[in-house]
Design a protein around this motif. Structure first.
Motif, PDB file in Angstrom:
ATOM      1  N   ALA A   1      33.004  42.322  26.207  1.00 58.22           N
ATOM      2  CA  ALA A   1      33.952  41.600  25.364  1.00 58.22           C
ATOM      3  C   ALA A   1      35.355  42.187  25.465  1.00 58.22           C
ATOM      4  O   ALA A   1      36.338  41.509  25.171  1.00 58.22           O
ATOM      5  CB  ALA A   1      33.480  41.616  23.919  1.00 58.22           C
TER       6      ALA A   1
ATOM      7  N   GLY B   1      38.381  34.830  30.652  1.00 60.73           N
ATOM      8  CA  GLY B   1      38.423  33.423  30.290  1.00 60.73           C
ATOM      9  C   GLY B   1      37.012  32.857  30.273  1.00 60.73           C
ATOM     10  O   GLY B   1      36.070  33.463  30.805  1.00 60.73           O
ATOM     11  N   GLU B   2      36.857  31.686  29.680  1.00 62.44           N
ATOM     12  CA  GLU B   2      35.529  31.084  29.546  1.00 62.44           C
ATOM     13  C   GLU B   2      34.853  30.860  30.894  1.00 62.44           C
ATOM     14  O   GLU B   2      33.659  31.103  31.051  1.00 62.44           O
ATOM     15  CB  GLU B   2      35.619  29.772  28.776  1.00 62.44           C
ATOM     16  CG  GLU B   2      35.988  29.957  27.323  1.00 62.44           C
ATOM     17  CD  GLU B   2      36.232  28.647  26.605  1.00 62.44           C
ATOM     18  OE1 GLU B   2      36.179  27.571  27.237  1.00 62.44           O
ATOM     19  OE2 GLU B   2      36.474  28.712  25.389  1.00 62.44           O
ATOM     20  N   GLY B   3      35.601  30.377  31.875  1.00 64.89           N
ATOM     21  CA  GLY B   3      35.023  30.140  33.198  1.00 64.89           C
ATOM     22  C   GLY B   3      34.598  31.430  33.874  1.00 64.89           C
ATOM     23  O   GLY B   3      33.535  31.494  34.502  1.00 64.89           O
ATOM     24  N   LYS B   4      35.426  32.447  33.756  1.00 64.28           N
ATOM     25  CA  LYS B   4      35.113  33.748  34.348  1.00 64.28           C
ATOM     26  C   LYS B   4      33.868  34.329  33.688  1.00 64.28           C
ATOM     27  O   LYS B   4      32.980  34.846  34.365  1.00 64.28           O
ATOM     28  CB  LYS B   4      36.301  34.704  34.183  1.00 64.28           C
ATOM     29  CG  LYS B   4      36.118  36.039  34.863  1.00 64.28           C
ATOM     30  CD  LYS B   4      36.010  35.833  36.359  1.00 64.28           C
ATOM     31  CE  LYS B   4      36.101  37.122  37.120  1.00 64.28           C
ATOM     32  NZ  LYS B   4      36.021  36.870  38.574  1.00 64.28           N
ATOM     33  N   LEU B   5      33.814  34.251  32.369  1.00 62.97           N
ATOM     34  CA  LEU B   5      32.654  34.740  31.634  1.00 62.97           C
ATOM     35  C   LEU B   5      31.391  34.026  32.090  1.00 62.97           C
ATOM     36  O   LEU B   5      30.369  34.663  32.359  1.00 62.97           O
ATOM     37  CB  LEU B   5      32.865  34.552  30.135  1.00 62.97           C
ATOM     38  CG  LEU B   5      31.687  34.910  29.236  1.00 62.97           C
ATOM     39  CD1 LEU B   5      31.363  36.392  29.321  1.00 62.97           C
ATOM     40  CD2 LEU B   5      31.989  34.502  27.798  1.00 62.97           C
ATOM     41  N   ALA B   6      31.462  32.714  32.199  1.00 62.20           N
ATOM     42  CA  ALA B   6      30.295  31.940  32.629  1.00 62.20           C
ATOM     43  C   ALA B   6      29.845  32.361  34.030  1.00 62.20           C
ATOM     44  O   ALA B   6      28.641  32.511  34.285  1.00 62.20           O
ATOM     45  CB  ALA B   6      30.613  30.443  32.608  1.00 62.20           C
TER      46      ALA B   6
ATOM     47  N   GLN C   1      27.102  40.830  23.625  1.00 62.20           N
ATOM     48  CA  GLN C   1      28.365  41.486  23.966  1.00 62.20           C
ATOM     49  C   GLN C   1      28.298  42.996  23.799  1.00 62.20           C
ATOM     50  O   GLN C   1      27.560  43.504  22.961  1.00 62.20           O
ATOM     51  CB  GLN C   1      29.507  40.911  23.150  1.00 62.20           C
ATOM     52  CG  GLN C   1      29.393  41.084  21.660  1.00 62.20           C
ATOM     53  CD  GLN C   1      30.577  40.470  20.943  1.00 62.20           C
ATOM     54  OE1 GLN C   1      31.726  40.676  21.342  1.00 62.20           O
ATOM     55  NE2 GLN C   1      30.304  39.719  19.889  1.00 62.20           N
TER      56      GLN C   1
ATOM     57  N   GLU D   1      40.602  37.249  37.876  1.00 60.95           N
ATOM     58  CA  GLU D   1      41.078  37.889  36.650  1.00 60.95           C
ATOM     59  C   GLU D   1      40.893  39.401  36.584  1.00 60.95           C
ATOM     60  O   GLU D   1      41.604  40.065  35.839  1.00 60.95           O
ATOM     61  CB  GLU D   1      40.350  37.282  35.435  1.00 60.95           C
ATOM     62  CG  GLU D   1      40.604  35.821  35.226  1.00 60.95           C
ATOM     63  CD  GLU D   1      39.866  35.287  34.012  1.00 60.95           C
ATOM     64  OE1 GLU D   1      39.514  36.059  33.104  1.00 60.95           O
ATOM     65  OE2 GLU D   1      39.643  34.063  33.976  1.00 60.95           O
TER      66      GLU D   1
ATOM     67  N   TYR E   1      27.364  36.940  21.907  1.00 61.88           N
ATOM     68  CA  TYR E   1      28.731  36.759  22.439  1.00 61.88           C
ATOM     69  C   TYR E   1      29.331  35.531  21.832  1.00 61.88           C
ATOM     70  O   TYR E   1      28.740  34.558  21.625  1.00 61.88           O
ATOM     71  CB  TYR E   1      28.707  36.644  23.965  1.00 61.88           C
ATOM     72  CG  TYR E   1      30.042  36.978  24.570  1.00 61.88           C
ATOM     73  CD1 TYR E   1      30.236  38.213  25.170  1.00 61.88           C
ATOM     74  CD2 TYR E   1      31.083  36.094  24.522  1.00 61.88           C
ATOM     75  CE1 TYR E   1      31.474  38.542  25.724  1.00 61.88           C
ATOM     76  CE2 TYR E   1      32.312  36.418  25.058  1.00 61.88           C
ATOM     77  CZ  TYR E   1      32.506  37.640  25.658  1.00 61.88           C
ATOM     78  OH  TYR E   1      33.724  37.974  26.193  1.00 61.88           O
TER      79      TYR E   1
END
Length: 112
Positions: free
Chosen positions: A9, A14-19, A52, A83, A112
């Motif tokens: 965390a 970003g959301e896409g990177k996290l996914a 997280q 990123e 998370y």
């Protein structure tokens, strides 16, 4: 049966990177699992939970616990194309394995 994926965390992904990092971790740990656990997990709906942690050290400590418990696990290190800096440890997946075995490693973490 479930799989727990722990994402950092503190990185502010970003959301896409996290996914993407979560998906990488999930597949890598799945490939490390015994065939019987893979089959049972797939047949049971492939339950996953995303949790997280803050900091690289936290991921490595959890990975050591998973190793001690003889659980399949994998740490994702980013390639550094978007990123994150190259080599950044961004996520850890543990399992698939029985819920109670996974919880011995990740049971105290927040969603998370």
């Amino acid at each position: 049966m479930k799989q727990a994926i722990v994402a950092r965390a503190d990185l502010g992904m970003g959301e896409g990177k996290l996914a993407a990092q979560v998906a990488h971790a999930s597949l890598m740990a799945y490939e490390d699992a015994p065939a019987s656990d893979k089959k049972e997990w797939k047949g049971g709906g492939q339950k996953k939970v995303v949790l997280q942690a803050n900091g690289e050290q936290a991921l490595f400590e959890l990975a050591e616990k998973a190793k001690a418990e003889r659980l399949p696990h994998a740490i994702v290190r980013d390639a550094g194309h978007t990123e994150l800096e190259p080599g950044t440890a961004s996520a850890l997946a543990v399992g698939p394995a029985s819920d109670n075995r996974i919880d011995t490693v990740t049971g105290d973490l927040s969603l998370y």
